[in-house]
Design a protein around this motif. Structure first.
Motif, PDB file in Angstrom:
ATOM      1  N   ARG A   6       1.630  -8.951  -2.375  1.00 12.08           N
ATOM      2  CA  ARG A   6       0.192  -8.738  -2.557  1.00 12.08           C
ATOM      3  C   ARG A   6      -0.246  -7.406  -1.965  1.00 12.08           C
ATOM      4  O   ARG A   6      -1.073  -6.691  -2.542  1.00 12.08           O
ATOM      5  CB  ARG A   6      -0.598  -9.885  -1.915  1.00 12.08           C
ATOM      6  CG  ARG A   6      -0.438 -11.228  -2.609  1.00 12.08           C
ATOM      7  CD  ARG A   6      -1.483 -12.229  -2.135  1.00 12.08           C
ATOM      8  NE  ARG A   6      -1.434 -12.460  -0.702  1.00 12.08           N
ATOM      9  CZ  ARG A   6      -0.701 -13.391  -0.101  1.00 12.08           C
ATOM     10  NH1 ARG A   6       0.077 -14.188  -0.846  1.00 12.08           N
ATOM     11  NH2 ARG A   6      -0.720 -13.551   1.201  1.00 12.08           N
ATOM     12  N   ALA A   7       0.322  -7.068  -0.812  1.00  9.03           N
ATOM     13  CA  ALA A   7      -0.047  -5.815  -0.157  1.00  9.03           C
ATOM     14  C   ALA A   7       0.312  -4.617  -1.025  1.00  9.03           C
ATOM     15  O   ALA A   7      -0.433  -3.631  -1.089  1.00  9.03           O
ATOM     16  CB  ALA A   7       0.650  -5.711   1.197  1.00  9.03           C
ATOM     17  N   GLY A   8       1.463  -4.700  -1.684  1.00  7.07           N
ATOM     18  CA  GLY A   8       1.889  -3.588  -2.528  1.00  7.07           C
ATOM     19  C   GLY A   8       0.980  -3.339  -3.711  1.00  7.07           C
ATOM     20  O   GLY A   8       0.996  -2.241  -4.293  1.00  7.07           O
ATOM     21  N   ARG A   9       0.181  -4.342  -4.087  1.00  4.57           N
ATOM     22  CA  ARG A   9      -0.741  -4.178  -5.217  1.00  4.57           C
ATOM     23  C   ARG A   9      -2.134  -3.736  -4.781  1.00  4.57           C
ATOM     24  O   ARG A   9      -2.993  -3.498  -5.609  1.00  4.57           O
ATOM     25  CB  ARG A   9      -0.844  -5.504  -5.982  1.00  4.57           C
ATOM     26  CG  ARG A   9       0.461  -5.933  -6.652  1.00  4.57           C
ATOM     27  CD  ARG A   9       0.226  -7.056  -7.646  1.00  4.57           C
ATOM     28  NE  ARG A   9      -0.196  -8.288  -6.987  1.00  4.57           N
ATOM     29  CZ  ARG A   9       0.636  -9.232  -6.563  1.00  4.57           C
ATOM     30  NH1 ARG A   9       1.944  -9.073  -6.709  1.00  4.57           N
ATOM     31  NH2 ARG A   9       0.176 -10.343  -5.986  1.00  4.57           N
ATOM     32  N   ARG A  56      -1.645   7.240   3.185  1.00  3.54           N
ATOM     33  CA  ARG A  56      -1.573   7.423   4.628  1.00  3.54           C
ATOM     34  C   ARG A  56      -2.673   6.598   5.298  1.00  3.54           C
ATOM     35  O   ARG A  56      -3.850   6.728   4.948  1.00  3.54           O
ATOM     36  CB  ARG A  56      -1.758   8.902   4.962  1.00  3.54           C
ATOM     37  CG  ARG A  56      -1.627   9.226   6.451  1.00  3.54           C
ATOM     38  CD  ARG A  56      -1.777  10.709   6.673  1.00  3.54           C
ATOM     39  NE  ARG A  56      -3.097  11.176   6.258  1.00  3.54           N
ATOM     40  CZ  ARG A  56      -3.418  12.455   6.093  1.00  3.54           C
ATOM     41  NH1 ARG A  56      -2.492  13.385   6.254  1.00  3.54           N
ATOM     42  NH2 ARG A  56      -4.650  12.794   5.740  1.00  3.54           N
ATOM     43  N   PRO A  57      -2.332   5.756   6.273  1.00  2.00           N
ATOM     44  CA  PRO A  57      -3.360   4.952   6.938  1.00  2.00           C
ATOM     45  C   PRO A  57      -4.031   5.761   8.041  1.00  2.00           C
ATOM     46  O   PRO A  57      -3.535   6.820   8.441  1.00  2.00           O
ATOM     47  CB  PRO A  57      -2.548   3.807   7.538  1.00  2.00           C
ATOM     48  CG  PRO A  57      -1.238   4.454   7.891  1.00  2.00           C
ATOM     49  CD  PRO A  57      -0.975   5.463   6.795  1.00  2.00           C
ATOM     50  N   PRO A  58      -5.148   5.280   8.565  1.00  4.68           N
ATOM     51  CA  PRO A  58      -5.711   5.901   9.768  1.00  4.68           C
ATOM     52  C   PRO A  58      -4.679   5.867  10.897  1.00  4.68           C
ATOM     53  O   PRO A  58      -3.921   4.898  11.022  1.00  4.68           O
ATOM     54  CB  PRO A  58      -6.917   5.015  10.099  1.00  4.68           C
ATOM     55  CG  PRO A  58      -7.247   4.318   8.820  1.00  4.68           C
ATOM     56  CD  PRO A  58      -5.960   4.138   8.096  1.00  4.68           C
ATOM     57  N   PRO A 103       2.029  -0.021   4.119  1.00  3.02           N
ATOM     58  CA  PRO A 103       2.392  -1.283   3.450  1.00  3.02           C
ATOM     59  C   PRO A 103       2.636  -2.424   4.439  1.00  3.02           C
ATOM     60  O   PRO A 103       2.298  -3.580   4.158  1.00  3.02           O
ATOM     61  CB  PRO A 103       3.665  -0.921   2.679  1.00  3.02           C
ATOM     62  CG  PRO A 103       3.556   0.544   2.443  1.00  3.02           C
ATOM     63  CD  PRO A 103       2.899   1.094   3.668  1.00  3.02           C
ATOM     64  N   LEU A 104       3.207  -2.104   5.602  1.00  2.00           N
ATOM     65  CA  LEU A 104       3.461  -3.149   6.583  1.00  2.00           C
ATOM     66  C   LEU A 104       2.142  -3.637   7.200  1.00  2.00           C
ATOM     67  O   LEU A 104       1.960  -4.842   7.428  1.00  2.00           O
ATOM     68  CB  LEU A 104       4.395  -2.625   7.675  1.00  2.00           C
ATOM     69  CG  LEU A 104       5.048  -3.665   8.591  1.00  2.00           C
ATOM     70  CD1 LEU A 104       5.797  -4.708   7.783  1.00  2.00           C
ATOM     71  CD2 LEU A 104       5.983  -2.979   9.575  1.00  2.00           C
ATOM     72  N   LEU A 130      -2.089  -7.961   7.262  1.00  4.46           N
ATOM     73  CA  LEU A 130      -3.425  -8.465   6.945  1.00  4.46           C
ATOM     74  C   LEU A 130      -3.368  -9.611   5.950  1.00  4.46           C
ATOM     75  O   LEU A 130      -4.054 -10.631   6.100  1.00  4.46           O
ATOM     76  CB  LEU A 130      -4.284  -7.335   6.369  1.00  4.46           C
ATOM     77  CG  LEU A 130      -5.110  -6.505   7.351  1.00  4.46           C
ATOM     78  CD1 LEU A 130      -5.780  -5.354   6.623  1.00  4.46           C
ATOM     79  CD2 LEU A 130      -6.144  -7.372   8.050  1.00  4.46           C
ATOM     80  N   GLU A 131      -2.550  -9.445   4.917  1.00  3.25           N
ATOM     81  CA  GLU A 131      -2.401 -10.503   3.922  1.00  3.25           C
ATOM     82  C   GLU A 131      -1.843 -11.776   4.557  1.00  3.25           C
ATOM     83  O   GLU A 131      -2.289 -12.885   4.257  1.00  3.25           O
ATOM     84  CB  GLU A 131      -1.486 -10.034   2.788  1.00  3.25           C
ATOM     85  CG  GLU A 131      -2.084  -8.981   1.872  1.00  3.25           C
ATOM     86  CD  GLU A 131      -3.081  -9.587   0.885  1.00  3.25           C
ATOM     87  OE1 GLU A 131      -3.201 -10.824   0.839  1.00  3.25           O
ATOM     88  OE2 GLU A 131      -3.727  -8.805   0.159  1.00  3.25           O
ATOM     89  N   LEU A 132      -0.862 -11.619   5.442  1.00  3.23           N
ATOM     90  CA  LEU A 132      -0.219 -12.782   6.038  1.00  3.23           C
ATOM     91  C   LEU A 132      -1.179 -13.552   6.935  1.00  3.23           C
ATOM     92  O   LEU A 132      -1.351 -14.777   6.776  1.00  3.23           O
ATOM     93  CB  LEU A 132       1.008 -12.352   6.847  1.00  3.23           C
ATOM     94  CG  LEU A 132       1.745 -13.477   7.585  1.00  3.23           C
ATOM     95  CD1 LEU A 132       2.329 -14.475   6.598  1.00  3.23           C
ATOM     96  CD2 LEU A 132       2.842 -12.909   8.485  1.00  3.23           C
ATOM     97  N   VAL A 133      -1.817 -12.871   7.886  1.00  3.12           N
ATOM     98  CA  VAL A 133      -2.661 -13.590   8.843  1.00  3.12           C
ATOM     99  C   VAL A 133      -3.944 -14.102   8.204  1.00  3.12           C
ATOM    100  O   VAL A 133      -4.611 -14.988   8.768  1.00  3.12           O
ATOM    101  CB  VAL A 133      -2.990 -12.705  10.065  1.00  3.12           C
ATOM    102  CG1 VAL A 133      -1.711 -12.290  10.780  1.00  3.12           C
ATOM    103  CG2 VAL A 133      -3.813 -11.479   9.671  1.00  3.12           C
TER     104      VAL A 133
END
Length: 477
Positions: free
Chosen positions: A140-143, A150-152, A354-355, A360-363
């Motif tokens: 889900r995160a990959g989509r 690049r994240p903050p 992505p990690l 976020l998706e998991l928790v």
């Protein structure tokens, strides 16, 4: 575990058959290997990847796998003896030797030989890990839009907010940094808070990985004893006065290795003593999510009751998920936060987006609370099974405290026991154990063992492991 074993077995069989093919010759197709060895396509793919990594085969997308051609020239053996001088030439100027002994860490990271019961593991067994939920979260995160951008540098705002809520108190998302696992967070914290050569107060016994971090940074660990109620405040105050230290590292909840929980009446004392010494408390809250079913309400993190910025808090998802799910938080208040942030940026830039998105998706998924309930019940069952087996089969090993969280037991050996000999005898008997010596920064008061009940396949393996340990004890004790 079974998949990994299948990959190894298939790679061994293919390696033995390579002489059938001339250099550059094509191996059977993946489909043919699946049919012949009755394994999955994933197993075939991983086995071929293993042989490719060894330089034995070459894989070409769309074409197949081919036996690699032999190297035409042998590699010239170099002379690296000069490095002994280079690495130690300036050692006289170091207040503390900066050579790194990682043996205490590797004990819990190294995979035992096949058939050996893993009482030395530091992570959940694959059957306890939420692999399906993690895979779904990663997919889900990959989509997500921008998932590969690049994240903050401080981390995704939503993930920082989630960690802040879990710490509690007045901690805000602005006071949280996302880091790549608890070990990385502890490294950043100690580098930020203490210059090379400085003393750092540590619990005794304590986590060997933290001792390795301190020593590799040129810091001098000073032990402060703990009992079943956590660190002893009077001795902590004495240590601050005697050393002038400005950092104390502790694990107030289910301490590693003793399993101690800092008593309510000591929590405020520890913060007061550190504040009066002008020192920071690094709180490693590493197994809060591995609470046992019978634990009852947990005390809040020290950081939740600290308005003055004394506590630098470390919290991780890794222990409750997988060794490879390296997402954690570093929380602090005041000017120290900017120093922590700067060191993290210099060292790692940021945790891969992505990690973070997968975390976020998991928790945020329904699978997360279900997983925590499952492991809470399972860890209690495993703890009780190991405790009962030890008391029946090895009463000579003292078990002073039974924890209600975490993944291991801490046992005291009879006086005069040779830890090294017992560890070697246990391995010969087919069980890997962790000796106690690496958990002490100075001379230990007695011999100890740490036995993990989380890294094994189930309660049957726990009973078998204790039986094998009894064989070793009969030989050595």
């Amino acid at each position: 575990m079974q998949e990994r074993s299948s990959v190894t077995d298939l790679a061994d069989r293919l390696r033995q058959e390579l002489d059938r093919y001339s250099p550059g010759g094509k191996l059977p197709s993946s489909r043919a290997l699946v049919d012949r060895f009755r394994v999955s396509p994933v197993t075939v793919s991983r086995a071929l990847a293993q042989l490719a990594a060894e330089g034995l085969v070459v894989t070409r997308p769309g074409a197949g796998a081919f036996r690699a051609r032999a190297r035409t020239t042998a590699a010239v053996a170099g002379d690296t003896s000069w490095q002994e001088v280079a690495l130690s030439a300036d050692g006289a100027a170091d207040l503390v030797p900066r050579s790194v002994d990682a043996s205490g860490v590797l004990v819990s990271l190294a995979a035992p030989a096949p058939g050996v019961v893993e009482f030395n593991g530091g992570y959940l067994h694959p059957t306890l890990q939420p692999e399906r939920a993690m895979s779904a979260a990663l997919a889900r995160a990959g989509r997500r839009p921008g998932a590969w951008g690049r994240p903050p540098t401080e981390g995704l705002p939503e993930l920082r907010e989630w960690f802040a809520r879990n710490i509690g108190g007045a901690v805000t998302a602005a006071e949280v940094l996302i880091t790549a696992g608890g070990q990385s967070a502890l490294t950043t914290a100690l580098r930020a808070l203490a210059p090379p050569g400085a003393p750092v107060l540590v619990e005794s016994p304590t986590y060997p990985g933290m001792l390795a971090i301190a020593r590799s940074a040129g810091l001098r660990p000073v032990p402060v004893p703990v009992d079943p109620d956590g660190v002893k405040p009077a001795l902590l105050a004495d240590a601050f006065r005697a050393t002038g230290a400005r950092v104390f590292v502790c694990q107030p909840l289910f301490q590693n290795p003793t399993g101690a929980v800092l008593a309510p009446e000591r929590r405020g004392e520890v913060l007061r003593i550190a504040r009066e010494a002008g020192a920071f408390v690094v709180e490693d809250d590493f197994v809060r999510r591995l609470v046992h079913e019978d634990a009852g309400p947990l005390p809040r993190p020290l950081a939740a009751d600290d308005p003055d910025g004394v506590v630098v808090h470390v919290s991780s998802l890794t222990k409750a998920t997988s060794p490879s799910f390296r997402v954690s938080a570093l929380a602090a208040r005041g000017p120290v936060l900017e120093r922590l942030r700067a060191i993290q940026i210099v060292d790692t830039f940021f945790v891969p987006r992505p990690l973070q998105e997968a975390a976020l998706e998991l928790v945020g998924s329904p699978a997360w609370p279900r997983h925590l309930r499952t492991i809470s019940a399972e860890l209690k069952t495993r703890r009780d099974t190991m405790t009962t087996a030890l008391r029946l089969d090895l009463p000579q090993l003292a078990l002073p405290h039974i924890p209600s969280g975490g993944y291991h037991l801490w046992l005291r050996l009879p006086d005069g026991t040779d830890e090294t000999a017992l560890t070697a005898a246990a391995l010969r008997a087919g069980v890997a154990i962790t000796p106690g010596r690496p958990y002490f920064s100075a001379e230990p008061p007695a011999g100890h063992l740490r036995l993990s009940f989380a890294a094994v396949a189930g309660v049957g393996e726990i009973a078998e492991g204790v039986r094998r340990l009894r064989t070793a004890c009969d030989e050595v004790l």
